[in-house]
Scaffold this motif. Structure first.
Motif, short mmCIF file in Angstrom:
data_model
loop_
_atom_site.label_atom_id
_atom_site.label_comp_id
_atom_site.label_asym_id
_atom_site.label_seq_id
_atom_site.Cartn_x
_atom_site.Cartn_y
_atom_site.Cartn_z
N THR A 152 3.91 0.51 5.69
CA THR A 152 2.93 1.45 6.24
C THR A 152 1.92 1.87 5.17
N ASP A 166 -0.44 -0.95 4.52
CA ASP A 166 -1.41 -1.06 5.61
C ASP A 166 -2.49 0.01 5.47
N GLN A 167 -2.05 1.25 5.13
CA GLN A 167 -3.02 2.33 4.97
C GLN A 167 -3.96 2.03 3.81
N GLU A 178 -4.78 -0.95 2.67
CA GLU A 178 -5.67 -2.03 3.07
C GLU A 178 -6.78 -1.51 3.98
N VAL A 179 -6.43 -0.60 4.93
CA VAL A 179 -7.44 -0.03 5.82
C VAL A 179 -8.46 0.78 5.02
N ALA A 180 -7.93 1.60 4.08
CA ALA A 180 -8.83 2.40 3.25
C ALA A 180 -9.74 1.51 2.41
N THR A 181 -9.17 0.44 1.85
CA THR A 181 -9.97 -0.48 1.04
C THR A 181 -11.03 -1.16 1.88
N PHE A 182 -10.67 -1.56 3.10
CA PHE A 182 -11.64 -2.20 4.00
C PHE A 182 -12.77 -1.24 4.34
N LYS A 183 -12.43 0.03 4.61
CA LYS A 183 -13.46 1.02 4.91
C LYS A 183 -14.39 1.23 3.73
#
Length: 224
Positions: free
Chosen positions: A55, A58-59, A61-66
């Motif tokens: 988790t 994933d968080q 990776e999402v933050a990095t993508f944003k």
């Protein structure tokens, strides 16, 4: 009497052995249960840790993508601003260079007509050399006024009239120039006239250039 005692003793030993074996089995079973419980707890803990780690990853990776998306948007915005600035600067430079070097502008006609006036022998004799060319009535005026020009349409053709000044040792003069676009979209001269401040050889106007087809429209005075 001896046999029953032996039998009883053997029976007691057997009972004690069975009791000891039972207790050993119970202890082993308890240990197995404890070990199994600990293994299950450890496995469950590892699963929970793996879930938490997954988790978290994933968080991240999402933050990095944003962050990457926001940075890409910022970079795109900056690039558009830079491109717009370069385009505006290029357009401004084009207009300035065109105004300075193109013949088809008031400044271009002014430079060409002034050279024709300075090369004319009648102008040289009338004004007296050396002759100075200026765009304002006073020499060295601080007023910003490159060329006095007026654009207008005449008989379906784009025309332009402009004036400037000549100052010599003997006289001064006001130059009037009129040009008109031809079929090639180039300016051609209708006339270049120099109006003198004092008569010279009985003349007030020197014709530097005049189109014979427009002789009837030659002005007697130059609009300053």
């Amino acid at each position: 009497m001896i046999l029953p005692s032996i039998h009883f003793a053997a029976k007691q030993c057997h009972n004690q052995w069975r009791s000891s074996l039972f207790r050993t089995i119970v202890v082993i079973h308890k240990r197995q249960l404890a070990t199994s419980g600990q293994s299950k707890k450890k496995s469950k803990t590892q699963e929970n840790e793996s879930l938490v780690q997954s988790t978290t990853n994933d968080q991240i990776e999402v933050a990095t993508f944003k962050e990457k998306a926001q940075q890409a948007a910022k970079d795109t915005g900056y690039s558009m601003i830079v491109i717009a600035g370069v385009a505006a600067l290029g357009g401004l430079c084009y207009l300035m260079l065109r105004e300075l070097y193109s013949r088809e502008t008031p400044n271009g006609i002014y430079k060409e007509a002034s050279k024709m006036c300075l090369a004319n022998t009648d102008v040289q004799d009338a004004l007296g050399t050396p002759i100075m060319v200026h765009t304002t009535p006073q020499i060295g005026s601080m007023r910003i006024n490159n060329v006095r020009a007026k654009m207008f349409d005449e008989k379906g053709h784009r025309s332009m009239a402009l004036s400037f000044y000549l100052t010599g040792k003997e006289r001064t003069g006001v130059v009037g120039v009129k040009v008109q676009k031809n079929i090639s979209n180039k300016f051609v001269y209708d006339y270049i006239l120099v109006q003198l401040d004092r008569p010279w050889r009985g003349r007030n106007i020197i014709r530097v250039h005049q189109n014979l087809d427009t002789s009837n429209t030659t002005p007697q005075t130059i609009d300053i």
